[in-house]
Design a protein around this motif. Structure first.
Motif, short mmCIF file in Angstrom:
data_model
loop_
_atom_site.label_atom_id
_atom_site.label_comp_id
_atom_site.label_asym_id
_atom_site.label_seq_id
_atom_site.Cartn_x
_atom_site.Cartn_y
_atom_site.Cartn_z
N MET A 1 3.91 8.78 -16.67
CA MET A 1 3.65 10.27 -16.71
C MET A 1 2.95 11.19 -15.65
O MET A 1 3.14 11.21 -15.14
CB MET A 1 1.32 10.52 -17.45
N SER A 2 3.79 12.23 -16.34
CA SER A 2 3.45 13.62 -15.23
C SER A 2 2.97 14.69 -16.10
O SER A 2 2.87 14.75 -17.19
CB SER A 2 4.69 14.22 -14.56
N PHE A 3 2.42 15.52 -15.34
CA PHE A 3 1.36 16.84 -15.91
C PHE A 3 1.54 17.67 -15.22
O PHE A 3 2.29 18.62 -14.01
CB PHE A 3 0.29 16.67 -15.20
N ALA A 4 2.72 18.76 -16.90
CA ALA A 4 3.62 19.66 -15.88
C ALA A 4 2.21 20.86 -15.51
O ALA A 4 1.41 21.25 -15.53
CB ALA A 4 3.76 20.36 -17.75
N ASP A 5 3.62 21.52 -13.90
CA ASP A 5 2.50 22.78 -13.57
C ASP A 5 1.57 22.05 -12.85
O ASP A 5 0.41 22.94 -12.64
CB ASP A 5 2.36 23.95 -14.41
N PHE A 23 8.84 9.11 -0.57
CA PHE A 23 10.31 9.62 -1.57
C PHE A 23 9.26 9.75 -3.14
O PHE A 23 9.22 10.99 -3.85
CB PHE A 23 11.16 9.14 -1.78
N GLY A 24 8.67 9.39 -3.70
CA GLY A 24 8.31 9.20 -5.48
C GLY A 24 6.96 9.94 -5.38
O GLY A 24 6.78 10.65 -6.65
N VAL A 25 5.81 10.54 -4.43
CA VAL A 25 5.08 11.43 -4.63
C VAL A 25 5.76 12.77 -4.16
O VAL A 25 5.66 13.82 -5.39
CB VAL A 25 4.05 10.78 -2.69
N ALA A 188 0.39 -5.02 -1.45
CA ALA A 188 2.14 -4.62 -0.75
C ALA A 188 2.48 -4.13 -2.14
O ALA A 188 2.04 -4.05 -3.27
CB ALA A 188 2.38 -5.60 -0.59
N VAL A 189 3.31 -3.14 -1.66
CA VAL A 189 4.18 -2.57 -3.10
C VAL A 189 5.64 -3.08 -2.10
O VAL A 189 5.97 -2.79 -1.00
CB VAL A 189 4.58 -1.01 -2.78
N LYS A 190 6.83 -2.95 -3.02
CA LYS A 190 8.07 -3.72 -3.03
C LYS A 190 8.63 -2.53 -2.46
O LYS A 190 9.74 -2.02 -3.30
CB LYS A 190 8.84 -4.48 -3.85
N THR A 191 9.02 -2.25 -1.18
CA THR A 191 9.86 -1.01 -1.31
C THR A 191 10.50 -1.41 0.30
O THR A 191 10.73 -2.47 0.80
CB THR A 191 9.10 0.82 -0.80
N ALA A 192 11.40 -0.45 1.35
CA ALA A 192 12.38 -0.61 1.67
C ALA A 192 11.24 -1.14 3.03
O ALA A 192 12.06 -1.95 4.04
CB ALA A 192 12.95 0.53 2.45
N ILE A 193 10.12 -0.73 2.95
CA ILE A 193 9.37 -1.45 4.48
C ILE A 193 9.34 -2.86 4.17
O ILE A 193 9.23 -3.78 5.24
CB ILE A 193 8.12 -0.75 4.42
N GLU A 218 5.37 4.16 -8.27
CA GLU A 218 4.67 5.01 -9.31
C GLU A 218 2.92 5.15 -9.51
O GLU A 218 2.36 5.70 -9.78
CB GLU A 218 5.36 4.43 -10.47
N GLU A 219 2.46 3.46 -9.79
CA GLU A 219 1.35 3.58 -9.55
C GLU A 219 0.73 3.43 -8.75
O GLU A 219 -0.55 4.58 -8.30
CB GLU A 219 0.95 1.73 -9.74
N ILE A 220 1.01 3.76 -7.19
CA ILE A 220 0.24 4.67 -6.02
C ILE A 220 0.68 6.07 -5.75
O ILE A 220 0.24 6.63 -6.12
CB ILE A 220 0.94 4.06 -4.72
N THR A 221 1.98 6.69 -6.59
CA THR A 221 1.68 7.87 -6.67
C THR A 221 0.67 8.83 -7.45
O THR A 221 0.41 9.62 -7.26
CB THR A 221 3.53 8.01 -6.95
#
Length: 249
Positions: A1-5, A23-25, A188-193, A218-221
């Motif tokens: 979910m995003s919040f406009a503006d 990048f997600g942030v 741990a979050v499964k990314t390229a790291i 998206e949970e961390i973001t």
């Protein structure tokens, strides 16, 4: 979910912004109205990120281990965006997975240089601009390893523990300046790291998470973006768990 503006009119810097959590942030900040400067050392990844993110983004190839490079990037960002309201310090590396007594000395210094000294450089560079603007939100990416200490990851664990200490100190220094400074400690979050880790270490990290799964970007973001928003106005120098129940303090 995003919040406009939610971030309309805000100018943000995201380090390590070309991939992973950074990048997600950056994507979410832009979707919610911010103008974002990506700082990353990987030019190819920056090029891909810029192509994906569309408008209201700029990119700077920055080696955060160099104070001169970071200071120059901050100056260019302010010239480009008109100021800096938000810093999300996400850039980091894991280093090798081995015991401390076998840990390569050069690798130790590299991890500390990126994860701690680089983050210090970025915090140091943006604070004067936030003070000038009378507003700021800083979110530093630490790790559950900084709370608990992961075996065979002594440099990473040490660097992230130090990030927690830096965050608490800076948060108190800026507490009366309308600038908040907080840290997030993901499991741990499964990314390229993950490409930097052994499978044995990845399996160990998963075994320690009560939820039995890795975190999602998206949970961390979601947590980072709340801490980076105006809503986070009475919380500073704090550490926020995002570890699937592994650490709850």
């Amino acid at each position: 979910m995003s919040f406009a503006d939610r971030f309309a009119g805000k100018r943000a810097v995201v380090t390590g912004g070309a991939s992973g959590i950074g990048f997600g942030v950056a994507s979410r900040l832009i979707a919610e109205g911010a103008s974002v400067a990506l700082w990353d050392r990987d030019q190819a990844a920056l090029d891909r990120a810029v192509a994906e993110l569309g408008s209201r983004r700029s990119a700077f190839q920055v080696d955060i281990t160099s104070w001169d490079a970071v200071a120059a990037a901050a100056k260019s960002t302010v010239e480009n965006l008109g100021g800096i309201d938000v810093l999300v310090a996400s850039a980091g590396i894991t280093g090798p997975n081995t015991t401390l007594w076998e840990y390569p000395v050069e690798a130790w210094h590299q991890v500390i240089d990126v994860n701690l000294n680089g983050l210090f450089h970025c915090n140091r560079a943006v604070v004067p601009h936030m003070l000038e603007g009378g507003y700021g939100r800083i979110v530093n990416l630490a790790s559950v390893a900084g709370k608990e200490g992961n075996p065979n990851a002594s440099a990473y664990s040490t660097s992230k523990a130090a990030v927690i200490g830096l965050t608490k100190s800076l948060g108190k220094e800026l507490a009366k300046k309308n600038i908040t400074v907080n840290a997030v400690t993901p499991a741990a979050v499964k990314t390229a790291i993950f490409d930097q880790m052994t499978q044995e270490h990845i399996d160990f990290m998963l075994s320690k998470i009560p939820m039995g799964r890795f975190g999602k970007v998206e949970e961390i973001t979601s947590l980072i973006c709340w801490l980076a928003s105006e809503e986070c106005s009475f919380t500073t120098g704090s550490v926020f768990d995002a570890s699937g129940g592994r650490a709850t303090y």
